[in-house]
Design an enzyme around this catalytic site. Structure first.
Site, PDB file in Angstrom:
ATOM      1  N   ILE A  98       0.860  -1.181   0.000  1.00  0.00           N
ATOM      2  CA  ILE A  98       0.000   0.000   0.000  1.00  0.00           C
ATOM      3  C   ILE A  98       0.897   1.233   0.000  1.00  0.00           C
ATOM      4  O   ILE A  98       1.878   1.288   0.755  1.00  0.00           O
ATOM      5  CB  ILE A  98      -0.922   0.006   1.241  1.00  0.00           C
ATOM      6  CG1 ILE A  98      -1.832  -1.225   1.207  1.00  0.00           C
ATOM      7  CG2 ILE A  98      -1.741   1.287   1.311  1.00  0.00           C
ATOM      8  CD1 ILE A  98      -2.547  -1.504   2.496  1.00  0.00           C
ATOM      9  N   LEU A 107      -6.346  -0.448   5.246  1.00  0.00           N
ATOM     10  CA  LEU A 107      -6.318  -1.059   3.923  1.00  0.00           C
ATOM     11  C   LEU A 107      -5.543  -2.373   3.896  1.00  0.00           C
ATOM     12  O   LEU A 107      -5.854  -3.269   3.102  1.00  0.00           O
ATOM     13  CB  LEU A 107      -5.762  -0.075   2.896  1.00  0.00           C
ATOM     14  CG  LEU A 107      -6.578   1.210   2.753  1.00  0.00           C
ATOM     15  CD1 LEU A 107      -5.881   2.197   1.832  1.00  0.00           C
ATOM     16  CD2 LEU A 107      -7.996   0.921   2.287  1.00  0.00           C
ATOM     17  N   TYR A 142       1.030  -8.938  10.753  1.00  0.00           N
ATOM     18  CA  TYR A 142       0.749 -10.345  10.452  1.00  0.00           C
ATOM     19  C   TYR A 142       0.495 -11.145  11.723  1.00  0.00           C
ATOM     20  O   TYR A 142      -0.397 -12.005  11.747  1.00  0.00           O
ATOM     21  CB  TYR A 142       1.876 -10.963   9.622  1.00  0.00           C
ATOM     22  CG  TYR A 142       2.052 -10.301   8.275  1.00  0.00           C
ATOM     23  CD1 TYR A 142       0.961  -9.948   7.494  1.00  0.00           C
ATOM     24  CD2 TYR A 142       3.322 -10.016   7.782  1.00  0.00           C
ATOM     25  CE1 TYR A 142       1.113  -9.328   6.269  1.00  0.00           C
ATOM     26  CE2 TYR A 142       3.489  -9.407   6.545  1.00  0.00           C
ATOM     27  CZ  TYR A 142       2.388  -9.059   5.799  1.00  0.00           C
ATOM     28  OH  TYR A 142       2.546  -8.448   4.579  1.00  0.00           O
TER      29      TYR A 142
END
Length: 171
Positions: A98, A107, A142
C-alpha cells in the site's frame, strides 16, 4: 472512503507496474543501496515478467483503489507459482503493498481479508507469506491477524542476501 478491489489483468499492466515499483521503493529504499534497488525494480516489474505472472493460472493480482485512486495491490500464488513449495493445502500471499500516503486507513486489513476469501474459495486450509526480518511493522500486523513465524528463506536484493521470516496461518 470508497474502497474498490478489481482483479488485475494484462489490461492493467501499466497500473500494476506503477504501483508495484512505487510501493516497493517506498518500503525498502532506505535499507538498500541505489544500484540494487534499481536493478530489482527493473527486473521484478518488467513488462515481460509481469505479463507472465498475470497469465499464470496459479497467480492472482488484485488492485486496490481508494476514492478511485490506485492505493495498493495484492498478489497470491498457489501450486507451482508459490515461491516456496509448501504443499497443495497452502496459498501464498506474495505481496500486500500500500502506498505510504494510504497507510493507517485499515487497507492492509482489507487486502488480508481478500486474500483469506480467495484462499477459502480455492479450498486452501493454510496461508503463508514471507516478510523481511527487519520489517517490524509488517511482522506486527501479520502476528495481529494470526500468523506465526514458522521458518525462514532468503531474498536477494542484487548480491545482498536478506532473510525473510516465513509466517503461516491455519484457516
Amino acid at each position: 472512503m470508497n474502497i474498490q478491489l478489481i482483479q488485475c489483468t494484462t489490461n492493467n499492466l501499466i497500473d500494476l507496474q506503477s504501483i508495484g515499483r512505487d510501493t516497493f521503493y517506498e518500503t525498502f529504499h532506505d535499507q538498500n543501496n541505489t544500484e540494487n534497488m534499481s536493478t530489482y525494480l527493473d527486473e521484478a516489474f518488467s513488462t515481460e515478467k509481469l505479463t507472465a505472472e498475470l497469465q499464470n493460472p496459479y497467480s492472482l493480482f488484485k488492485l486496490l483503489f481508494v476514492n478511485e485512486e490506485l492505493a495498493g495491490y495484492l498478489k497470491v500464488n498457489t501450486d507451482e507459482a508459490q515461491s516456496e513449495k509448501l504443499g497443495p493445502d497452502y496459498i501464498e500471499i506474495e505481496r500486500i503493498y500500500i502506498l505510504s500516503r494510504f497507510h493507517k486507513l485499515g487497507l492492509g486489513k482489507v487486502l488480508m481479508e481478500e486474500a483469506m476469501k480467495i484462499a477459502l474459495h480455492m479450498q486452501k486450509t493454510k496461508v503463508w507469506l514471507g516478510v523481511w526480518e527487519q520489517n517490524s511493522n509488517a511482522i506486527a500486523f501479520y502476528e495481529k491477524v494470526g500468523f506465526q513465524k514458522t521458518g525462514t528463506h532468503s531474498f536477494f536484493m542484487g548480491e545482498d542476501e536478506q532473510i525473510d521470516f516465513i509466517m503461516t496461518k491455519q484457516l
